[in-house]
Design a protein around this motif. Structure first.
Motif, PDB file in Angstrom:
ATOM      1  N   LEU A 121      29.954   5.710  50.548  1.00 45.71           N
ATOM      2  CA  LEU A 121      29.015   5.129  49.600  1.00 45.71           C
ATOM      3  C   LEU A 121      28.053   6.206  49.129  1.00 45.71           C
ATOM      4  N   ALA A 122      27.888   6.334  47.832  1.00 43.94           N
ATOM      5  CA  ALA A 122      26.986   7.327  47.249  1.00 43.94           C
ATOM      6  C   ALA A 122      25.990   6.622  46.349  1.00 43.94           C
ATOM      7  N   THR A 135      19.471  -9.333  50.923  1.00 41.47           N
ATOM      8  CA  THR A 135      20.849  -9.785  50.888  1.00 41.47           C
ATOM      9  C   THR A 135      21.444  -9.600  52.281  1.00 41.47           C
ATOM     10  N   THR A 136      22.742  -9.705  52.419  1.00 40.78           N
ATOM     11  CA  THR A 136      23.372  -9.583  53.729  1.00 40.78           C
ATOM     12  C   THR A 136      23.257  -8.155  54.230  1.00 40.78           C
ATOM     13  N   PRO A 137      23.237  -7.945  55.550  1.00 42.97           N
ATOM     14  CA  PRO A 137      23.127  -6.573  56.084  1.00 42.97           C
ATOM     15  C   PRO A 137      24.217  -5.648  55.561  1.00 42.97           C
ATOM     16  N   LEU A 138      25.398  -6.175  55.355  1.00 43.78           N
ATOM     17  CA  LEU A 138      26.514  -5.374  54.869  1.00 43.78           C
ATOM     18  C   LEU A 138      26.254  -4.797  53.480  1.00 43.78           C
ATOM     19  N   LEU A 139      25.470  -5.509  52.673  1.00 43.18           N
ATOM     20  CA  LEU A 139      25.274  -5.136  51.278  1.00 43.18           C
ATOM     21  C   LEU A 139      23.865  -4.634  50.965  1.00 43.18           C
ATOM     22  N   GLN A 140      22.981  -4.534  51.979  1.00 39.91           N
ATOM     23  CA  GLN A 140      21.604  -4.182  51.686  1.00 39.91           C
ATOM     24  C   GLN A 140      21.490  -2.806  51.038  1.00 39.91           C
ATOM     25  N   SER A 141      22.216  -1.822  51.565  1.00 41.13           N
ATOM     26  CA  SER A 141      22.145  -0.487  50.961  1.00 41.13           C
ATOM     27  C   SER A 141      22.735  -0.488  49.553  1.00 41.13           C
ATOM     28  N   TRP A 142      23.717  -1.342  49.285  1.00 43.05           N
ATOM     29  CA  TRP A 142      24.258  -1.456  47.928  1.00 43.05           C
ATOM     30  C   TRP A 142      23.194  -2.014  46.986  1.00 43.05           C
TER      31      TRP A 142
END
Length: 228
Positions: free
Chosen positions: A151-152, A163-170
């Motif tokens: 992921l960049a 949002t969900t932990p899986l998508l927070q950085s997104w």
């Protein structure tokens, strides 16, 4: 197909160290042979692959110029010491996600990213996460199961939304991308570079189509204002 060679890397280092129009004019034939032609060969081969395998999309290709924009030199030399190209479909270039490839003195990288003008794609993405995060979660889990792409993207210091932990950085990204970055080695100077990049673009296509087909913000969340 023409391909890069160790001489290409030597040329790019020399260009970085001798970044002037005078030096470049004296070595323009080297640039054409070592850098420009192989880049165009690779770009056109990938463009043809996308047209053949994904004909439902109207594909576009842009190859960078060796000359920097004179309005943005900021004390640097007038020449780019690397070349890149982008491939995108169906929309204006500044409003669409894109595949990219870049070759520099240090190495090469490619992937898919969203840099839309005014953060349009990311605004649509965050709006869609509020409605249904499951498709993006499936893509995030798929990304975690492989080792080629990471992921960049530049992140905001504060959460843009919960949002969900899986998508927070997104969701916290100013722009988002999925990148393969390599130092120079045998693959850099082989015709296999096309195969590797082609297969990587094919793997990234579900991510590209997800971001390309996000509904317009007003279609998904009405007139809700953009978050500050």
């Amino acid at each position: 197909m023409l391909h890069y060679t160790p001489e290409t890397v030597d040329f790019l280092w020399q260009l970085r160290l001798n970044n002037s129009r005078e030096w470049f004019r004296a070595h323009k034939e080297d640039y054409e042979r070592l850098m420009n032609r192989p880049t165009k060969e690779l770009a056109n081969a990938l463009f043809a692959h996308l047209q053949e395998k994904y004909p439902k999309h109207d594909w576009n290709l842009h190859i960078s110029r060796i000359y920097r924009d004179a309005r943005r030199l900021y004390g640097r030399g007038p020449m780019n010491d690397h070349l890149w190209f982008t491939l995108w479909a169906d929309r204006e270039e500044l409003a669409a996600p894109a595949f990219w490839f870049s070759f520099s003195p240090e190495g090469w990288d490619f992937g898919m990213g969203c840099w839309s003008q005014g953060n349009l794609v990311m605004d649509r993405f965050r709006a869609q996460l509020k409605l249904d995060p499951k498709p993006a979660e499936a893509l995030a889990r798929r990304l975690q199961k492989q080792e080629i792409f990471t992921l960049a993207g530049e992140r905001y210091k504060k959460h843009r939304m919960e949002t969900t932990p899986l998508l927070q950085s997104w969701a916290d990204s100013k722009w988002i991308g999925f990148q393969c970055k390599r130092d120079h080695g045998d693959l850099s100077f082989s015709e296999q570079l096309f195969d590797f990049t082609r297969d990587g673009i094919d793997w990234l296509m579900p991510y590209y189509e997800y971001f390309l087909t996000l509904p317009a913000r007003e279609e998904s969340v009405g007139a809700e204002p953009t978050e500050n």
